[in-house]
Motif scaffolding. Sequence first.
Motif, PDB file in Angstrom:
ATOM      1  N   SER A 111      38.409  34.591  27.441  1.00  0.00           N
ATOM      2  CA  SER A 111      38.504  33.801  26.213  1.00  0.00           C
ATOM      3  C   SER A 111      38.731  32.330  26.543  1.00  0.00           C
ATOM      4  CB  SER A 111      39.661  34.297  25.331  1.00  0.00           C
ATOM      5  OG  SER A 111      39.570  35.674  25.084  1.00  0.00           O
ATOM      6  N   ILE A 112      38.082  31.492  25.760  1.00  0.00           N
ATOM      7  CA  ILE A 112      38.304  30.048  25.830  1.00  0.00           C
ATOM      8  C   ILE A 112      38.499  29.549  24.404  1.00  0.00           C
ATOM      9  CG2 ILE A 112      37.366  27.805  26.499  1.00  0.00           C
ATOM     10  CD1 ILE A 112      35.678  29.212  28.577  1.00  0.00           C
ATOM     11  N   ALA A 113      39.561  28.772  24.170  1.00  0.00           N
ATOM     12  CA  ALA A 113      39.847  28.285  22.825  1.00  0.00           C
ATOM     13  C   ALA A 113      40.293  26.838  22.871  1.00  0.00           C
ATOM     14  CB  ALA A 113      40.918  29.137  22.158  1.00  0.00           C
ATOM     15  N   HIS A 114      40.018  26.132  21.768  1.00  0.00           N
ATOM     16  CA  HIS A 114      40.500  24.756  21.605  1.00  0.00           C
ATOM     17  C   HIS A 114      41.028  24.606  20.183  1.00  0.00           C
ATOM     18  CE1 HIS A 114      39.961  20.415  20.462  1.00  0.00           C
ATOM     19  NE2 HIS A 114      40.704  20.316  21.548  1.00  0.00           N
ATOM     20  N   LEU A 115      42.271  24.154  20.070  1.00  0.00           N
ATOM     21  CA  LEU A 115      42.895  23.876  18.782  1.00  0.00           C
ATOM     22  C   LEU A 115      43.195  22.390  18.700  1.00  0.00           C
ATOM     23  CD1 LEU A 115      45.572  26.748  18.719  1.00  0.00           C
ATOM     24  CD2 LEU A 115      43.175  26.882  18.025  1.00  0.00           C
ATOM     25  N   ASN A 139      38.491  26.577  17.510  1.00  0.00           N
ATOM     26  CA  ASN A 139      37.287  27.154  18.095  1.00  0.00           C
ATOM     27  C   ASN A 139      37.689  28.189  19.138  1.00  0.00           C
ATOM     28  OD1 ASN A 139      34.859  25.368  17.086  1.00  0.00           O
ATOM     29  ND2 ASN A 139      36.514  23.943  17.593  1.00  0.00           N
ATOM     30  N   LEU A 140      37.040  29.340  19.087  1.00  0.00           N
ATOM     31  CA  LEU A 140      37.362  30.431  20.007  1.00  0.00           C
ATOM     32  C   LEU A 140      36.075  31.122  20.438  1.00  0.00           C
ATOM     33  CD1 LEU A 140      39.260  32.570  21.348  1.00  0.00           C
ATOM     34  CD2 LEU A 140      39.306  33.723  19.120  1.00  0.00           C
ATOM     35  N   PHE A 141      35.874  31.210  21.760  1.00  0.00           N
ATOM     36  CA  PHE A 141      34.737  31.944  22.320  1.00  0.00           C
ATOM     37  C   PHE A 141      35.283  33.058  23.206  1.00  0.00           C
ATOM     38  CE2 PHE A 141      31.812  32.711  25.912  1.00  0.00           C
ATOM     39  CZ  PHE A 141      30.717  33.192  25.193  1.00  0.00           C
ATOM     40  N   GLN A 142      34.734  34.277  23.027  1.00  0.00           N
ATOM     41  CA  GLN A 142      35.173  35.415  23.828  1.00  0.00           C
ATOM     42  C   GLN A 142      33.964  36.192  24.338  1.00  0.00           C
ATOM     43  OE1 GLN A 142      39.238  37.127  22.598  1.00  0.00           O
ATOM     44  NE2 GLN A 142      38.162  36.993  20.647  1.00  0.00           N
ATOM     45  N   LEU A 143      34.050  36.603  25.584  1.00  0.00           N
ATOM     46  CA  LEU A 143      33.002  37.394  26.217  1.00  0.00           C
ATOM     47  C   LEU A 143      33.636  38.677  26.733  1.00  0.00           C
ATOM     48  CD1 LEU A 143      30.053  37.596  27.186  1.00  0.00           C
ATOM     49  CD2 LEU A 143      30.795  36.512  29.323  1.00  0.00           C
ATOM     50  N   GLN A 144      33.118  39.810  26.260  1.00  0.00           N
ATOM     51  CA  GLN A 144      33.689  41.110  26.607  1.00  0.00           C
ATOM     52  C   GLN A 144      32.657  41.953  27.343  1.00  0.00           C
ATOM     53  OE1 GLN A 144      35.946  43.324  23.547  1.00  0.00           O
ATOM     54  NE2 GLN A 144      34.572  45.048  23.947  1.00  0.00           N
ATOM     55  N   GLN A 145      33.114  42.622  28.395  1.00  0.00           N
ATOM     56  CA  GLN A 145      32.255  43.524  29.161  1.00  0.00           C
ATOM     57  C   GLN A 145      32.956  44.864  29.338  1.00  0.00           C
ATOM     58  OE1 GLN A 145      29.002  43.277  30.694  1.00  0.00           O
ATOM     59  NE2 GLN A 145      28.912  41.670  29.135  1.00  0.00           N
ATOM     60  N   ASN A 146      32.203  45.952  29.159  1.00  0.00           N
ATOM     61  CA  ASN A 146      32.736  47.299  29.318  1.00  0.00           C
ATOM     62  C   ASN A 146      32.197  47.902  30.609  1.00  0.00           C
ATOM     63  OD1 ASN A 146      33.857  47.068  26.680  1.00  0.00           O
ATOM     64  ND2 ASN A 146      31.870  47.644  25.823  1.00  0.00           N
ATOM     65  N   LYS A 176      48.513  13.359  16.875  1.00  0.00           N
ATOM     66  CA  LYS A 176      47.413  14.294  17.106  1.00  0.00           C
ATOM     67  C   LYS A 176      47.707  15.087  18.364  1.00  0.00           C
ATOM     68  CE  LYS A 176      44.339  11.068  17.154  1.00  0.00           C
ATOM     69  NZ  LYS A 176      43.032  10.356  17.238  1.00  0.00           N
ATOM     70  N   ALA A 177      47.215  16.314  18.388  1.00  0.00           N
ATOM     71  CA  ALA A 177      47.459  17.193  19.532  1.00  0.00           C
ATOM     72  C   ALA A 177      46.250  18.076  19.766  1.00  0.00           C
ATOM     73  CB  ALA A 177      48.701  18.051  19.301  1.00  0.00           C
ATOM     74  N   SER A 178      45.934  18.276  21.034  1.00  0.00           N
ATOM     75  CA  SER A 178      44.879  19.207  21.443  1.00  0.00           C
ATOM     76  C   SER A 178      45.495  20.298  22.306  1.00  0.00           C
ATOM     77  CB  SER A 178      43.789  18.480  22.234  1.00  0.00           C
ATOM     78  OG  SER A 178      43.006  17.658  21.391  1.00  0.00           O
ATOM     79  N   THR A 179      45.133  21.526  22.008  1.00  0.00           N
ATOM     80  CA  THR A 179      45.598  22.671  22.786  1.00  0.00           C
ATOM     81  C   THR A 179      44.395  23.387  23.372  1.00  0.00           C
ATOM     82  OG1 THR A 179      47.515  22.980  21.334  1.00  0.00           O
ATOM     83  CG2 THR A 179      46.888  24.824  22.743  1.00  0.00           C
ATOM     84  N   PHE A 180      44.386  23.515  24.697  1.00  0.00           N
ATOM     85  CA  PHE A 180      43.320  24.219  25.394  1.00  0.00           C
ATOM     86  C   PHE A 180      43.882  25.543  25.913  1.00  0.00           C
ATOM     87  CE2 PHE A 180      42.574  19.704  25.701  1.00  0.00           C
ATOM     88  CZ  PHE A 180      41.229  19.583  25.384  1.00  0.00           C
TER      89      PHE A 180
END
Length: 610
Positions: free
Chosen positions: A280-284, A264-271, A303-307
């Motif tokens: 960016s925030i991601a969870h694998l 899961n990947l969320f990104q917020l961009q501002q110009n 099992k492994a979680s990557t933040f």
Amino acid sequence: MKQHWLHIVLGIFLCTTSVHAQLDSIQQLPEILLIDAKLIPFSKGYKIEKLSDSLVERNATSLTETLRYNTSIYFKENGFGMVSSPSFRGTNAAQTAVVWNGININSVFTGQTDFNTISPLNYNEISIRSGGGGVQYGSGAIGGSIHLNNTFSFKKVDTTEIGLQYGSFSTLGGSASTTHAKHDYYVNVGVDFINSENNYDYIGKHKTNTHGEFLRFASKLNAAKNLKNGLATWNSEYIFNDRNFPGSLTTIGKDAYKDIATRNLFQLQQNIGAFTTKASIAHLFEEYKYFPDSEKPLYDGGKASTFIGALQSDAVLLKNLRLNTKVTYHYIDARGENIGENTRKTLAVVVLLNHNVSKKFTYGLNFRKEFLNGFDNPLLFSADAKWTISNDYAIRINGSKNYRVPTFNDLYWYAGGNNTLQPETSYQIELGQGLIFKDFKFDLAGFYISSEDLIKWVPGNGGLWQPVNISKTRNYGLEFIIDYTLKISPKHFLSLAANYSYTKAEDLEKETQLMYVPFNKAGGALSYNYKQFLFYIQGLYNGKAYTTTDNSDSVVAFTVFNLGGEFILPFKSNITIGGRLKNVFNRYYESVAYRPMPSRNYQLFLNFKF
């Protein structure tokens, strides 16, 4: 083998409830945007191959098949659908980074990706970036990187695509994807699966591939929202694999392996003026279960979680100077029967610069420094340049220092892990040239890679295997690509796409070729297109590859041909039917010793687009 429909339902639920941008792409293709902002602008002096949709669809069974026939990457595959690992320019699987929408997704346990667990139909764009990419993509990007991207567009579209396939060995597959977009939003949802009994004959051996059933299911959700002076994007995918492992020519298989991955990947961009900021925030998440006996419930697992949290700023200064700075924090929490409970924290600072000195000459300088992960982290750097001599001809050069940190298995495996390991380091240089003349394209590249402190598992006291930093290697070679389209008449087209690589990969201590690195590999396809009809012949040549460290044994060279054709119905232009005949001459071949690949087999497909 159980079908595990519960996992499929959960996968769809994950995606449905979870609901690239770069200057050059925007200039060239204003309607298509990439999530990975570093791939094109800061790789001007690197070779980047983008696989067309038609090439992917011809070899869509797995990512292994897609790349084996269409690139110079060599794959070790323990039989159809089984464990598959790449050798990119003679490096090993853990030295090839797989990058999903800008994020390195190699396993924290093994440091590599099994390419048979990934469906190429899950992505809008698959690109291969040759050469070291440690600065941009972190650990493991030594031989090269494979980029799996989900693009998006704000052009109005409302389409649904459905594909069905059936083939030999009771292989059944299907995919569905729907995309809706307007000027301010984009949504894409899709599912894909393949299931096979996988009971092919071993040619000339009077044996059958038994206990080789497999199931793969994947789902995805990709969304984007146009904001005032910016945009927000969301990417999700769920992958589930259930495989029984067959034996070999000399063994009987009874073990099995199940794994789950979510991303899961969320990104917020501002110009803001000349500056673009992106948060960016991601969870694998990855989980595996290994069953020594598929008929029994006992298993070993992990099992492994990557933040991941990242903040980057991108600016175009003085119209021709582009600067990108990024700070990334990784937190990994992994646990399993064989490694215990362990964590890793990594803070990385990255600076990327590209300078367009003129319309014909551009260069880049890039740096990366990591902290907190418990290793003596080197300063990584890369430099590249491209000189466009004419409209048809350009040369490029790049050099870099790259690395690979030890995996959790290397460090903590209960029977042999070594927590004193240091990262592998590697230096490389590449010189390439490209020629584009009308419908003819040619690319030639020479490369050199020097690596040290390679991590190898070797027998120790009492026969216990343990990883140590001992090996030094030297890889060098040549690669070329040809692409040519001949327009015979307004309705007749003939196309040729071919690739060849020569790779010398030496263990400098033993003065031998590295295992499973063929000196020669070639592939290509000849296609004929007439109106709604397409026919092609596809070939693959793998040279001899040694299977022992002293080069005393090998898998022999082989050549395999496939035939395929497809037809768009004239009265229903949204329906395509077709088929493929693989291993046309029923050739016996192995990419891993004593693991035969499939005999002659067929695949039929039916695609709908609404």
